[in-house]
Design a protein around this motif. Structure first.
Motif, PDB file in Angstrom:
ATOM      1  N   ASN A 103       0.824  -1.215   0.000  1.00  0.00           N
ATOM      2  CA  ASN A 103       0.000   0.000   0.000  1.00  0.00           C
ATOM      3  C   ASN A 103       0.859   1.267   0.000  1.00  0.00           C
ATOM      4  N   LYS A 104       2.127   1.096  -0.348  1.00  0.00           N
ATOM      5  CA  LYS A 104       3.019   2.268  -0.459  1.00  0.00           C
ATOM      6  C   LYS A 104       2.587   3.119  -1.656  1.00  0.00           C
ATOM      7  N   LYS A 105       3.012   4.396  -1.583  1.00  0.00           N
ATOM      8  CA  LYS A 105       2.679   5.293  -2.700  1.00  0.00           C
ATOM      9  C   LYS A 105       3.938   6.046  -3.118  1.00  0.00           C
ATOM     10  N   ILE A 106       4.125   6.134  -4.432  1.00  0.00           N
ATOM     11  CA  ILE A 106       5.334   6.801  -4.949  1.00  0.00           C
ATOM     12  C   ILE A 106       4.915   7.901  -5.924  1.00  0.00           C
ATOM     13  N   VAL A 107       5.594   9.027  -5.832  1.00  0.00           N
ATOM     14  CA  VAL A 107       5.320  10.109  -6.782  1.00  0.00           C
ATOM     15  C   VAL A 107       6.641  10.643  -7.340  1.00  0.00           C
ATOM     16  N   TYR A 108       6.634  10.910  -8.636  1.00  0.00           N
ATOM     17  CA  TYR A 108       7.810  11.479  -9.296  1.00  0.00           C
ATOM     18  C   TYR A 108       7.472  12.905  -9.726  1.00  0.00           C
ATOM     19  N   LEU A 109       8.193  13.863  -9.170  1.00  0.00           N
ATOM     20  CA  LEU A 109       8.007  15.253  -9.599  1.00  0.00           C
ATOM     21  C   LEU A 109       8.927  15.496 -10.789  1.00  0.00           C
ATOM     22  N   THR A 110       8.356  15.946 -11.899  1.00  0.00           N
ATOM     23  CA  THR A 110       9.194  16.191 -13.087  1.00  0.00           C
ATOM     24  C   THR A 110       9.000  17.623 -13.567  1.00  0.00           C
ATOM     25  N   PHE A 111      10.094  18.239 -13.957  1.00  0.00           N
ATOM     26  CA  PHE A 111      10.055  19.632 -14.439  1.00  0.00           C
ATOM     27  C   PHE A 111      10.530  19.672 -15.888  1.00  0.00           C
ATOM     28  N   ASP A 112       9.690  20.188 -16.774  1.00  0.00           N
ATOM     29  CA  ASP A 112      10.006  20.214 -18.207  1.00  0.00           C
ATOM     30  C   ASP A 112      10.479  21.579 -18.681  1.00  0.00           C
ATOM     31  N   ASP A 113      11.192  21.529 -19.787  1.00  0.00           N
ATOM     32  CA  ASP A 113      11.538  22.696 -20.618  1.00  0.00           C
ATOM     33  C   ASP A 113      12.641  23.586 -20.067  1.00  0.00           C
ATOM     34  N   GLY A 114      13.227  23.251 -18.927  1.00  0.00           N
ATOM     35  CA  GLY A 114      14.289  24.074 -18.374  1.00  0.00           C
ATOM     36  C   GLY A 114      15.623  23.741 -19.032  1.00  0.00           C
ATOM     37  N   PRO A 115      16.719  24.231 -18.522  1.00  0.00           N
ATOM     38  CA  PRO A 115      16.739  25.043 -17.310  1.00  0.00           C
ATOM     39  C   PRO A 115      16.406  26.514 -17.570  1.00  0.00           C
ATOM     40  N   TYR A 116      15.814  27.092 -16.519  1.00  0.00           N
ATOM     41  CA  TYR A 116      15.495  28.518 -16.490  1.00  0.00           C
ATOM     42  C   TYR A 116      16.243  29.153 -15.317  1.00  0.00           C
ATOM     43  N   TYR A 117      16.213  30.471 -15.255  1.00  0.00           N
ATOM     44  CA  TYR A 117      16.821  31.121 -14.086  1.00  0.00           C
ATOM     45  C   TYR A 117      15.998  30.779 -12.841  1.00  0.00           C
ATOM     46  N   ASN A 118      14.692  30.623 -13.044  1.00  0.00           N
ATOM     47  CA  ASN A 118      13.815  30.274 -11.911  1.00  0.00           C
ATOM     48  C   ASN A 118      14.093  28.854 -11.383  1.00  0.00           C
ATOM     49  N   THR A 119      14.835  28.059 -12.175  1.00  0.00           N
ATOM     50  CA  THR A 119      15.186  26.698 -11.718  1.00  0.00           C
ATOM     51  C   THR A 119      15.948  26.764 -10.392  1.00  0.00           C
ATOM     52  N   TYR A 120      16.734  27.857 -10.217  1.00  0.00           N
ATOM     53  CA  TYR A 120      17.454  28.017  -8.943  1.00  0.00           C
ATOM     54  C   TYR A 120      16.475  28.039  -7.771  1.00  0.00           C
ATOM     55  N   ASN A 121      15.340  28.746  -7.952  1.00  0.00           N
ATOM     56  CA  ASN A 121      14.334  28.799  -6.877  1.00  0.00           C
ATOM     57  C   ASN A 121      13.725  27.425  -6.635  1.00  0.00           C
ATOM     58  N   VAL A 122      13.451  26.723  -7.730  1.00  0.00           N
ATOM     59  CA  VAL A 122      12.880  25.369  -7.602  1.00  0.00           C
ATOM     60  C   VAL A 122      13.871  24.460  -6.873  1.00  0.00           C
ATOM     61  N   LEU A 123      15.144  24.571  -7.257  1.00  0.00           N
ATOM     62  CA  LEU A 123      16.171  23.747  -6.609  1.00  0.00           C
ATOM     63  C   LEU A 123      16.249  24.040  -5.108  1.00  0.00           C
ATOM     64  N   LYS A 124      16.084  25.318  -4.759  1.00  0.00           N
ATOM     65  CA  LYS A 124      16.151  25.686  -3.337  1.00  0.00           C
ATOM     66  C   LYS A 124      14.977  25.077  -2.560  1.00  0.00           C
ATOM     67  N   ILE A 125      13.794  25.171  -3.179  1.00  0.00           N
ATOM     68  CA  ILE A 125      12.606  24.595  -2.519  1.00  0.00           C
ATOM     69  C   ILE A 125      12.805  23.084  -2.321  1.00  0.00           C
ATOM     70  N   LEU A 126      13.312  22.425  -3.364  1.00  0.00           N
ATOM     71  CA  LEU A 126      13.535  20.975  -3.262  1.00  0.00           C
ATOM     72  C   LEU A 126      14.558  20.669  -2.176  1.00  0.00           C
ATOM     73  N   LYS A 127      15.604  21.485  -2.129  1.00  0.00           N
ATOM     74  CA  LYS A 127      16.652  21.266  -1.120  1.00  0.00           C
ATOM     75  C   LYS A 127      16.101  21.473   0.294  1.00  0.00           C
ATOM     76  N   ASP A 128      15.366  22.569   0.467  1.00  0.00           N
ATOM     77  CA  ASP A 128      14.799  22.872   1.785  1.00  0.00           C
ATOM     78  C   ASP A 128      13.872  21.765   2.262  1.00  0.00           C
ATOM     79  N   ASN A 129      13.199  21.130   1.320  1.00  0.00           N
ATOM     80  CA  ASN A 129      12.249  20.061   1.679  1.00  0.00           C
ATOM     81  C   ASN A 129      12.858  18.672   1.574  1.00  0.00           C
ATOM     82  N   LYS A 130      14.168  18.622   1.281  1.00  0.00           N
ATOM     83  CA  LYS A 130      14.909  17.354   1.180  1.00  0.00           C
ATOM     84  C   LYS A 130      14.230  16.387   0.216  1.00  0.00           C
ATOM     85  N   VAL A 131      13.960  16.910  -0.975  1.00  0.00           N
ATOM     86  CA  VAL A 131      13.233  16.136  -1.983  1.00  0.00           C
ATOM     87  C   VAL A 131      14.041  16.123  -3.282  1.00  0.00           C
ATOM     88  N   LYS A 132      14.007  14.994  -3.987  1.00  0.00           N
ATOM     89  CA  LYS A 132      14.689  14.886  -5.279  1.00  0.00           C
ATOM     90  C   LYS A 132      13.656  14.811  -6.403  1.00  0.00           C
TER      91      LYS A 132
END
Lengths: 309, 90
Positions: A103-132
């Motif tokens: 009954n485990k659940k898995i989710v893959y977050l995927t980001f398309d069309d980058g990289p953008y300058y805003n990717t830095y912000n996305v990377l920070k959010i992922l880092k802060d939340n310890k998510v890959k």
């Protein structure tokens, strides 16, 4: 004569008595020494055993610390080993989920069309939340960031790789309406060109592709393209959930509702775009939402059941 | 009388010989013990030196580990993230 005889007898007796006393004294001394030596031997043996025990413990500690140091010295290998463990385990869990044995659940977050300058912000959010997550990259925006032309966006590749997210291939041109799907070879050329770019900047070889616009956009060329991808050992993936930021996304609530309503299965691949400000706003809340729903958030890997091969 | 004297003398000599034997026995025994003590003392000195060097090595390793933990903080945090992912999947 008799007097002399007596004298000699007395002398002999005195000599004997003195000799006896001497021998007794010497014996007493030796006995005392013996007792002291015994005590000393016991005490030194005790000290020896104690220090032996201490040395053994110290040796074990030193060996453990050396092992720990060796591990830390090769921390990159340690991380890669751990990544491989995670992917191996995730692959098993996915199979069990598919077979309704988990009954485990898995989710893959995927980001398309980058990289953008805003990717830095996305990377920070992922880092802060310890998510890959997974970044499907393209060169459609060129060397300089499309959303901030004062920055070189090719540097973002390095940051994505450094943070151990999955870098995947979204073709060099992204030209779904500019001849990308005109033939299987035009598609694979765009994939290989993007592959070269990623390798130049990160040293990483990718093995996951996403069709720009989704696989259905390839129309009648889809099966020929898939054959070409197979020949080059690429897997490919579409998506199962999204916030709609690839189209017209006007408000947080619009994106949030679409996103939350589309995440319903035990294995989900979520499509997002790392340039969109609303997605950037939604992302931290969405990660929390997924964690509350007991989803394990993972980056995509080739062996995943979600990767078509 | 003369016989008694001889017996007394023999008795006296026997006692002297007995005590002397004891004395010689303890003398040799002590020699061995003394040698044993010296050996053990040498071994103790060696082990104390070993103990000191082990303690020193252990301290140096602690320092190196601490340095690495400070220098590779990000990598260690990264490792933790993956370990947590693995835990969640188990």
């Amino acid at each position: 004569m008799e007097k002399n005889g007596r004298k000699i007898k007395v002398i002999i007796i005195i000599f004997n008595i003195l000799l006896s006393i001497g021998i007794l004294y010497f014996s007493y001394n030796e006995y005392n020494n013996y007792k002291n030596y015994k005590v000393n031997v016991k005490s030194i043996t005790f000290d020896l055993n104690k220090i032996d025990e201490e040395n053994n413990t110290l040796k074990q500690n030193v060996d453990t610390k050396k092992e720990e140091l060796d591990k830390y010295n090769d921390i990159d290998k340690l991380i890669n080993d751990e990544k491989n463990n995670v992917f191996k385990l995730a692959s098993e869990v996915e199979q069990k989920i598919r077979n309704h044995e988990s009954n485990k659940k898995i989710v893959y977050l995927t980001f398309d069309d980058g990289p953008y300058y805003n990717t830095y912000n996305v990377l920070k959010i992922l880092k802060d939340n310890k998510v890959k997550a997974t970044f499907f990259t393209t060169n459609v925006n060129g060397e300089y960031c499309f959303d901030d032309s004062s920055h070189n966006c090719h540097e973002v590749y390095k940051e994505i790789a450094k943070a151990h997210h999955t870098i995947a291939n979204h073709t060099y041109t992204h030209g779904w309406n500019k001849g990308l799907y005109s033939s299987a070879s035009s598609f694979i050329d765009a994939v290989l060109k993007q592959e070269e770019l990623i390798k130049n900047y990160t040293g990483i070889t990718t093995n996951i592709v996403r069709f720009p616009g989704g696989s259905s956009t390839a129309g009648s060329r889809k099966s020929a393209i898939i054959e070409e991808l197979k020949k080059h050992n690429y897997g490919w993936v579409d998506w199962t959930a999204e916030d709609g930021d690839g189209g017209y996304l006007a408000t947080y609530n619009q994106g949030w509702n679409k996103l939350v309503n589309s995440v319903t299965d035990n294995i989900e691949v979520v499509l997002l775009h790392d340039y969109h400000p609303i997605t950037t706003q939604i992302l931290p809340d969405f990660i929390k939402y997924l964690e509350d729903k007991n989803y394990v958030i993972l980056p995509l890997f080739y062996e995943s059941v979600m990767i078509n091969k | 009388m003369k016989k008694n004297k001889i017996i007394n003398l023999l008795l006296l000599f026997s006692i002297i010989i007995l005590i002397s034997s004891g004395c010689i026995y303890f003398y040799f025994k002590n020699n061995n013990l003394n040698k044993d003590i010296k050996d053990k003392e040498n071994s103790l000195i060696t082990k104390k030196n070993e103990n000191e060097s082990l303690k020193k090595e252990s301290e140096e390793l602690d320092k190196k580990i601490e340095d690495i933990k400070n220098n590779k903080k990000e990598e260690l945090e990264e490792l933790e993230v993956w370990k947590k992912m693995e835990e969640k999947l188990k």
